[in-house]
Design a protein around this motif. Structure first.
Motif, mmCIF file in Angstrom:
data_model
loop_
_atom_site.group_PDB
_atom_site.id
_atom_site.type_symbol
_atom_site.label_atom_id
_atom_site.label_comp_id
_atom_site.label_asym_id
_atom_site.label_seq_id
_atom_site.Cartn_x
_atom_site.Cartn_y
_atom_site.Cartn_z
ATOM 1 N N TRP A 89 0.816 -1.210 0.000
ATOM 2 C CA TRP A 89 0.000 0.000 0.000
ATOM 3 C C TRP A 89 0.849 1.259 0.000
ATOM 4 O O TRP A 89 0.457 2.281 -0.537
ATOM 5 C CB TRP A 89 -0.938 0.019 1.191
ATOM 6 N N GLY A 90 2.031 1.207 0.627
ATOM 7 C CA GLY A 90 2.896 2.375 0.694
ATOM 8 C C GLY A 90 3.985 2.396 -0.350
ATOM 9 O O GLY A 90 4.843 3.282 -0.324
ATOM 10 N N SER A 122 -3.211 2.394 5.491
ATOM 11 C CA SER A 122 -4.647 2.096 5.549
ATOM 12 C C SER A 122 -5.202 1.720 4.184
ATOM 13 O O SER A 122 -4.666 2.101 3.156
ATOM 14 C CB SER A 122 -5.412 3.329 6.043
ATOM 15 N N TRP A 123 -6.307 1.011 4.246
ATOM 16 C CA TRP A 123 -7.068 0.620 3.054
ATOM 17 C C TRP A 123 -8.552 0.745 3.395
ATOM 18 O O TRP A 123 -8.975 0.416 4.498
ATOM 19 C CB TRP A 123 -6.743 -0.816 2.674
ATOM 20 N N LEU A 131 4.513 11.523 4.449
ATOM 21 C CA LEU A 131 3.153 11.176 4.043
ATOM 22 C C LEU A 131 3.264 10.347 2.779
ATOM 23 O O LEU A 131 3.917 10.744 1.813
ATOM 24 C CB LEU A 131 2.314 12.423 3.808
ATOM 25 N N ILE A 132 2.635 9.192 2.792
ATOM 26 C CA ILE A 132 2.744 8.252 1.676
ATOM 27 C C ILE A 132 1.405 8.200 0.948
ATOM 28 O O ILE A 132 0.370 7.946 1.563
ATOM 29 C CB ILE A 132 3.115 6.842 2.177
ATOM 30 N N TYR A 133 1.440 8.441 -0.349
ATOM 31 C CA TYR A 133 0.234 8.390 -1.165
ATOM 32 C C TYR A 133 0.280 7.142 -2.038
ATOM 33 O O TYR A 133 1.325 6.834 -2.612
ATOM 34 C CB TYR A 133 0.115 9.647 -2.020
ATOM 35 N N PRO A 134 -0.822 6.455 -2.178
ATOM 36 C CA PRO A 134 -0.813 5.209 -2.963
ATOM 37 C C PRO A 134 -0.743 5.485 -4.465
ATOM 38 O O PRO A 134 -1.052 6.584 -4.926
ATOM 39 C CB PRO A 134 -2.152 4.565 -2.608
ATOM 40 N N GLU A 160 -2.055 5.148 -8.260
ATOM 41 C CA GLU A 160 -3.419 5.312 -8.757
ATOM 42 C C GLU A 160 -4.144 3.986 -8.907
ATOM 43 O O GLU A 160 -5.352 3.914 -8.755
ATOM 44 C CB GLU A 160 -3.402 6.052 -10.094
ATOM 45 N N ASP A 161 -3.408 2.915 -9.204
ATOM 46 C CA ASP A 161 -4.059 1.625 -9.415
ATOM 47 C C ASP A 161 -4.316 0.863 -8.112
ATOM 48 O O ASP A 161 -4.868 -0.224 -8.131
ATOM 49 C CB ASP A 161 -3.247 0.764 -10.383
ATOM 50 N N LEU A 162 -3.925 1.427 -6.981
ATOM 51 C CA LEU A 162 -4.195 0.792 -5.691
ATOM 52 C C LEU A 162 -5.429 1.418 -5.059
ATOM 53 O O LEU A 162 -5.674 2.607 -5.218
ATOM 54 C CB LEU A 162 -3.008 0.965 -4.742
ATOM 55 N N GLU A 163 -6.158 0.629 -4.351
ATOM 56 C CA GLU A 163 -7.338 1.149 -3.669
ATOM 57 C C GLU A 163 -7.053 1.442 -2.205
ATOM 58 O O GLU A 163 -7.952 1.458 -1.385
ATOM 59 C CB GLU A 163 -8.481 0.149 -3.806
ATOM 60 N N SER A 164 -5.792 1.668 -1.870
ATOM 61 C CA SER A 164 -5.460 1.965 -0.482
ATOM 62 C C SER A 164 -5.615 3.457 -0.234
ATOM 63 O O SER A 164 -5.706 4.259 -1.157
ATOM 64 C CB SER A 164 -4.034 1.522 -0.165
ATOM 65 N N SER A 165 -5.623 3.812 1.034
ATOM 66 C CA SER A 165 -5.735 5.212 1.420
ATOM 67 C C SER A 165 -4.373 5.832 1.660
ATOM 68 O O SER A 165 -4.272 7.015 1.894
ATOM 69 C CB SER A 165 -6.574 5.337 2.693
ATOM 70 N N GLY A 166 -3.336 5.011 1.633
ATOM 71 C CA GLY A 166 -2.000 5.516 1.922
ATOM 72 C C GLY A 166 -1.767 5.578 3.418
ATOM 73 O O GLY A 166 -2.358 4.822 4.175
ATOM 74 N N GLY A 167 -0.905 6.474 3.824
ATOM 75 C CA GLY A 167 -0.615 6.585 5.252
ATOM 76 C C GLY A 167 0.624 7.413 5.486
ATOM 77 O O GLY A 167 0.872 8.389 4.793
#
Length: 132
Positions: free
Chosen positions: A42-43, A130-131, A104-107, A109-116
């Motif tokens: 996710w990260g 998070s997801w 701050l980690i952004y996922p 575009e092809d991932l459905e995670s929220s990042g973290g």
């Protein structure tokens, strides 16, 4: 009467097992590898350094959301190598509070995670992904 008591105990045990697996903050031994792989994916983070010692792991969320918090220690040199290999840190400028760098980690575009976020203090790293 004995059969009813046995059925009741069986149901209570089933509810307890469901709670432990899905709703408790504990990461069970059989969930450990999947939790680490998910958080790193996710990260966009690489595999943890070889000498990493996991200090704490926690999961949060419900059936519809999931959050993994992984804390580990490693040498500062190995942490730097890990960061250089990880796409999640590319062009990522941390916010520094006291001695802690917060990324701050952004996922992707092809991932459905929220990042973290990833917090680094010396040789200690806290990954919180998070997801939903």
């Amino acid at each position: 009467m004995k059969i009813a008591r046995t059925i009741c105990l069986f149901i209570l045990f089933g509810i307890f097992c469901i709670y432990i697996n899905f709703f408790s903050p504990f990461v069970m031994p059989w969930q450990r590898e999947d939790a680490i792989k998910s958080a790193l994916s996710w990260g966009q983070l690489e595999k943890l350094p070889e000498n990493a010692e996991i200090i704490d792991m926690e999961k949060r969320g419900s059936i519809f959301t999931r959050q993994f918090i992984i804390e580990f220690e490693s040498s500062e040199l190995e942490i730097k190598k890990w960061m250089l290999k990880s796409k999640g840190f590319k062009n990522n400028i941390p916010k520094t509070i006291k001695n802690t760098k917060i990324y701050l980690i952004y996922p992707r575009e092809d991932l459905e995670s929220s990042g973290g976020k990833v917090e680094i203090t010396g040789n200690r790293v806290l990954i919180n992904m998070s997801w939903s």
